[in-house]
Enzyme design. Structure first.
Site, short mmCIF file in Angstrom:
data_model
loop_
_atom_site.label_atom_id
_atom_site.label_comp_id
_atom_site.label_asym_id
_atom_site.label_seq_id
_atom_site.Cartn_x
_atom_site.Cartn_y
_atom_site.Cartn_z
N ASP A 24 0.83 -1.20 0.00
CA ASP A 24 0.00 0.00 0.00
C ASP A 24 0.87 1.25 0.00
OD1 ASP A 24 -2.28 1.57 0.12
OD2 ASP A 24 -2.42 1.48 2.30
N ARG A 27 0.38 5.34 -4.75
CA ARG A 27 -0.19 6.62 -5.21
C ARG A 27 0.24 7.77 -4.31
NH1 ARG A 27 -6.44 6.17 -6.81
NH2 ARG A 27 -6.63 5.05 -4.84
N HIS A 41 3.65 3.39 -9.12
CA HIS A 41 3.51 1.96 -9.37
C HIS A 41 4.84 1.36 -9.86
CE1 HIS A 41 -0.66 2.05 -8.42
NE2 HIS A 41 -1.01 2.78 -9.48
N LEU A 135 11.73 -20.45 -3.22
CA LEU A 135 10.72 -19.54 -2.68
C LEU A 135 9.43 -19.75 -3.46
CD1 LEU A 135 9.84 -17.08 -0.92
CD2 LEU A 135 10.55 -15.62 -2.84
#
Length: 242
Positions: A24, A27, A41, A135
């Site tokens: 998060d 923006r 982004h 992974l």
């Protein structure tokens, strides 16, 4: 399935088996710098690379990244196009590196909402990395936990299982994450303190961490700090304290 130990225990310095991250702040990161949202982004994609490397270096075998929620489709058309274009670029440009590093990629969510070209890129990346074991990287795309649970309920009913025979284990086999361990630690960046419709079933016993850093600034030191905090916690899984 719900993954619980036989006895209540602290983390004891052992790294979590599965870390999930709500990425998060892209923006806001761009807005703070007077940059287009797209630049946030793109900077966030760099943080993805750092986090994958950090998970490998700390011996975390499962990593899940919440990259695009089902609600994100309602964002401005230009931003959605940038996000999906960045996804396709990442799948094409990074899959060779993931394969070299022994990373297996899985994608969960309503992938049918993406175009045929993106679907083909997802399937090719999953196929190329299927044999890797260093992974296990799961990327949640067009994902929403409530819709996942509804879809699992429908699938369970279609399977013909009797209602009285349905239990947690048999229900979990119909989730997107079937066969994967539940997350031990969920990290949400930017300081926001909510799950935002992410892995609601799987998060039943997860520890939560909310570092106050925007996702593009998240790095190895932040990841290590979250693991250290996790290691210091006592995990009782509903049992009484000793």
């Amino acid at each position: 399935m719900l993954h619980r130990p036989a006895q209540p225990a602290g983390a004891g310095g052992v790294p979590p088996r599965h870390v999930a991250v709500i990425m998060d702040g892209n923006r806001r990161w761009a807005e703070q710098r007077g940059l287009p949202t797209a630049m946030g982004h793109r900077a966030g994609a760099e943080a993805v690379r750092r986090t994958i490397e950090a998970a490998i270096s700390h011996g975390v075998p499962w990593l899940t990244l919440f990259a695009f929620s089902s609600e994100n489709w309602s964002r401005p058309k230009e931003e959605v196009q940038e996000l999906t274009g960045l996804l396709r670029h990442y799948l094409r440009a990074e899959v060779a590196q993931l394969d070299r590093e022994g990373v297996r990629l899985r994608v969960i969510g309503e992938r049918q909402r993406f175009g045929t070209d993106t679907l083909a890129d997802i399937e090719a990346a999953e196929a190329r990395t299927r044999g890797n074991v260093r992974l296990n990287l799961t990327v949640a795309l067009s994902y929403g936990a409530r819709s996942e649970i509804v879809a699992a309920a429908r699938a369970a009913m279609r399977s013909g299982i009797a209602p009285e025979a349905l239990d947690e284990a048999s229900f979990a086999r119909h989730l997107y994450t079937a066969g994967q361990p539940d997350p031990d630690l969920i990290i949400r960046t930017s300081g926001e303190q909510r799950l935002s419709n992410f892995l609601l079933w799987q998060a039943a016993y997860a520890e939560l961490a909310f570092p106050p850093v925007l996702w593009p600034d998240f790095g190895p030191d932040h990841f290590a700090a979250c693991l250290a905090d996790f290691a210091a916690r006592e995990r009782r899984f509903g049992a009484r304290a000793g």
